[in-house]
Design an enzyme around this catalytic site. Structure first.
Site, mmCIF file in Angstrom:
data_model
loop_
_atom_site.group_PDB
_atom_site.id
_atom_site.type_symbol
_atom_site.label_atom_id
_atom_site.label_comp_id
_atom_site.label_asym_id
_atom_site.label_seq_id
_atom_site.Cartn_x
_atom_site.Cartn_y
_atom_site.Cartn_z
ATOM 1 N N SER A 1 0.843 -1.185 0.000
ATOM 2 C CA SER A 1 0.000 0.000 0.000
ATOM 3 C C SER A 1 0.891 1.253 0.000
ATOM 4 O O SER A 1 1.728 1.402 -0.885
ATOM 5 C CB SER A 1 -0.937 -0.055 1.207
ATOM 6 O OG SER A 1 -2.020 0.809 1.050
ATOM 7 N N ASP B 1 -8.730 -4.293 -6.261
ATOM 8 C CA ASP B 1 -8.291 -3.549 -5.075
ATOM 9 C C ASP B 1 -9.071 -2.229 -4.957
ATOM 10 O O ASP B 1 -9.055 -1.417 -5.867
ATOM 11 C CB ASP B 1 -6.792 -3.257 -5.174
ATOM 12 C CG ASP B 1 -6.175 -2.848 -3.858
ATOM 13 O OD1 ASP B 1 -6.791 -2.023 -3.153
ATOM 14 O OD2 ASP B 1 -5.095 -3.351 -3.523
ATOM 15 N N HIS C 1 -7.627 -5.686 -0.735
ATOM 16 C CA HIS C 1 -6.464 -4.803 -0.765
ATOM 17 C C HIS C 1 -5.197 -5.636 -0.633
ATOM 18 O O HIS C 1 -4.902 -6.197 0.415
ATOM 19 C CB HIS C 1 -6.573 -3.806 0.397
ATOM 20 C CG HIS C 1 -5.560 -2.717 0.379
ATOM 21 N ND1 HIS C 1 -5.181 -2.051 -0.766
ATOM 22 C CD2 HIS C 1 -4.832 -2.158 1.381
ATOM 23 C CE1 HIS C 1 -4.288 -1.129 -0.467
ATOM 24 N NE2 HIS C 1 -4.047 -1.183 0.833
#
Length: 554
Positions: A265, A492, A522
């Site tokens: 991320s 995602d 995610h």
């Protein structure tokens, strides 16, 4: 600062990424900032190779004689590894990490780093580190550093939470992570106390009239002033560039010639900035759940609105496919969407019972819905939470919202939101006015009927911040770097798939190698996909670089 967002953040969405938060029943079992998610920092670079070798060779982009290079007493410092303490309140509290399979204990240490890299011999701050040594010292490659996202997520608590999932990687690496500056136990940014945050997070963050707009802007000013009062000295120095410099210092202190890195991320943006600053110091690097480095605040926020809308639509399709077993009203995804939009409208006017004296507001419900979309495993919780909220009980959605905001069962907040705001606002130069924000709202509403309004108002997040931003977008170009494996997940919500393609291109020819995962949630490595895990493990453990464009479907 806290404002509409879907991550451990409340600032511009381009950098609001965090790792997965796990919820069991109505109890927050694990809180990590990854990712997401939920996923973003950006730093400006300085460098010094091990024993200043990189400076002597002129290998890194900052050039020979770099005035921001840490002095020898920092690059040669010895870490005092000890048993890990109980996590601090800023790290989220809880208990000290349990041993790994086989009995390996986690160890913690502090590393001194310059507060201001423009004055590398000036004041220092202590950064909290954690490690688990390799299970096979004879085959050890070096250290593998992790950042799970945020920005604002604690790596010291995050790595042990996922530790068992990286046991394969520990056969050849010491697993290492850290609390970036301003986070957790690393000189944490602080803004408001727990009771104040309870009230603040319940506020209306999608104003409908001039009075509500004033209340919203006043709230941003109030929060920013608290950050300045409590953490003003640190605020100019918590950006991603400095975090990347810290990672290179950590590389040297750990005794590694190259940085081996796993970023998730926002951690992908941090890794990209590192690769730009120190391309010749990149060893093996994996970017999972990838932030798009080419997007500014508005484009990133719109992309996230579309990403969460796509994830919600996939959730609704799944619910409809189960027929009468679906607890939500609607015979198609559009009808379920209309039900949820209507529920949020009702909560805007009249919150429902939550937990104790706390009620579920529209803001908290939106936050909770987004939280549950970080993983397909949470879809049953989302379905149940929406059904219960429709019936007047908002407890489950409130727990999901609390997980997003870093609130534990005791009512204590970690500093994930405060750090997120501080990093985002020092990274980005963009400052939106009220008029400019309102002009953008129609586009956001069109992008997402469920999340657009919330994320559109989020453009104002840094408007009252006391520290100016450093750049428009992070520079991640890394010519001369070793190959970096870039993984994009087509489903995602927080870091849309297109970000992986953009990162691959921005890193430069011969550097970024894209791997596609056709999945939901995610991130990809921890999704359960054996295809993704085999590809990543083969690259990190055996230097087998996957063919660019490889697609994983399981």
């Amino acid at each position: 600062m806290p404002m509409p967002s879907f991550s451990a953040s409340t600032a511009p969405a381009r950098r609001r990424r965090r790792a997965l938060t796990a919820v069991a029943g109505v109890t927050v079992a694990t809180l990590l900032a990854a990712a997401g998610c939920s996923g973003s920092d950006s730093d400006s670079g300085g460098r010094a190779g091990r024993n200043s070798q990189n400076d002597q060779d002129g290998q890194n982009r900052t050039g020979k004689g770099d005035k921001t290079a840490p002095p020898a007493d920092l690059t040669s410092q010895k870490l005092d590894w000890k048993d890990c303490p109980t996590p601090s309140a800023a790290e989220g509290g809880g208990t000290a990490p349990s041993p790994l399979p086989g009995g390996t204990e986690w160890e913690c240490a502090s590393m001194a780093a310059p507060l201001d890299y423009a004055k590398p011999k000036g004041d220092t701050i202590d950064l909290a580190l954690i490690r688990a040594e390799t299970s096979d010292p004879d085959k050890r490659i070096g250290s593998l550093a992790f950042n799970f996202g945020g920005p604002g997520g604690s790596g010291v608590t995050g790595l042990p939470s996922f530790g068992k999932e990286y046991e394969k990687l520990r056969t050849r690496y010491d697993l290492v992570s850290f609390d970036p500056r301003g986070v957790g136990r690393s000189d944490p940014v602080e803004c408001k106390d727990d009771k104040q945050l309870d009230a603040y997070y319940a506020k209306d963050m999608t104003p409908d009239d001039s009075a509500e707009e004033k209340s919203y802007v006043d709230g941003l000013k109030w929060y920013a002033s608290g950050c300045e009062q409590k953490s003003g000295k640190a605020l100019p120095h918590v950006g991603t560039v400095n975090a990347a410099r810290d990672m290179d210092l950590m590389r040297q202190v750990l005794g590694d010639d190259k940085l081996n890195y796993f970023g998730i991320s926002y951690g992908t943006e941090l890794g990209g900035v590192y690769a730009h600053l120190f391309p010749k110091s990149v060893g093996h690097a994996v970017f999972d759940a990838v932030v798009d480095p080419t997007e500014g605040t508005e484009q990133g926020s719109l992309g996230q609105a579309k990403g969460f809308q796509l994830a919600f639509t996939n959730f609704a399709k799944d619910c409809v496919s189960r027929g009468d077993a679906c607890q939500l009203p609607g015979s198609n995804p559009e009808e379920i969407e209309n039900f949820v939009v209507g529920l949020l409208d009702r909560l805007d006017k009249r919150p429902v019972t939550g937990l104790g004296s706390r009620k579920l507001t529209e803001t908290q419900a939106t936050n909770g819905i987004a939280q549950a979309l970080y993983s397909k495993e949470f879809w049953p919780l989302l379905e149940q939470g929406l059904d219960e909220a429709d019936g007047g009980s908002g407890a489950l959605l409130l727990v999901l919202s609390d997980a997003m905001n870093g609130r534990n069962e005791k009512g204590q907040y970690s500093n994930i939101q405060a750090a997120n705001a501080a990093v985002n606002c020092v990274d980005s130069k963009e400052r939106y006015t009220l008029a400019r924000t309102k002009a953008k709202l129609p586009e956001f509403r069109e992008a997402s009927p469920v999340f657009g309004e919330f994320l559109g108002w989020g453009l104002l997040g840094c408007s009252e911040w006391p520290v100016p931003g450093e750049s428009d977008k992070p520079d991640v170009s890394a010519p001369g770097s070793a190959p970096i494996l870039v993984i994009g997940n087509t489903g995602d919500p927080a870091t849309p798939f297109e970000g992986a393609q953009a990162m691959t291109k921005a890193l430069g020819k011969g550097v970024g190698v894209e791997l596609v995962y056709e999945g939901q949630g995610h991130g990809a490595y921890n999704s359960g996909s054996t295809c993704v895990q085999d590809a990543v493990n083969g690259y990190l453990l055996d230097n087998k670089v996957p063919k660019a464009g490889t697609v994983c479907r399981n």
